[in-house]
Design an enzyme around this catalytic site. Structure first.
Site: not given
Length: 153
Positions: A29-31
């Site tokens: 996932g991408y913050l």
């Protein structure tokens, strides 16, 4: 400073499957997924990682990756709006490693091969299963696939 030099390809056929040395399931996932910088969280097998990447300059960009406790990575994934699910298959040819990502979920049906190189003009094997290069096509960036999945194209 670490520099990642990577080419990305679609695949022509399934012949690569006969050459897989190892496969690992990945949740990613991408913050932050800004084009100028991405902050990625990944659980790969039993390990956790956080990775910061800079803006692409051709096929190169700065990259910093650190192992973190898997429990922390799982908690950080909960902060990510869309988590990618994929299986990474490793194929070794003539001293080079192709990382072949087979996506699941909303990106099901997409399979891409990546190879990291020592320089932008370095030579690399070109097996018959290696298809068109998509290195510069932002649709195939994992950060883009988390926002606009393959199934919505």
């Amino acid at each position: 400073m670490a520099i990642e030099i990577e080419r990305k390809f679609l695949l022509n056929n399934q012949h690569w499957r006969e050459q897989v040395s190892r496969s690992t399931r990945i949740a990613q996932g991408y913050l932050n997924a800004e084009p100028s910088r991405t902050v990625r969280v990944r659980v790969k097998g039993d390990s956790g990682f956080i990775t910061i990447k800079g803006k692409n300059e051709g096929i190169s960009r700065v990259e910093f990756e650190y192992e973190i406790p898997a429990a922390d990575a799982l908690e950080l994934l909960k902060l990510c709006p869309n988590v990618l699910d994929k299986t990474r298959h490793l194929v070794n040819i003539d001293g080079h490693t192709f990382e072949i990502d087979e996506f699941h979920g909303l990106n099901n049906g997409l399979i891409v091969a990546e190879i990291e190189l020592a320089s932008e003009n370095a030579s690399y094997p070109q097996p018959d299963w290696l298809g068109p290069e998509v290195s510069g096509d932002v649709r195939y960036y994992n950060s883009a696939l988390s926002e606009k999945p393959f199934s919505s194209w």
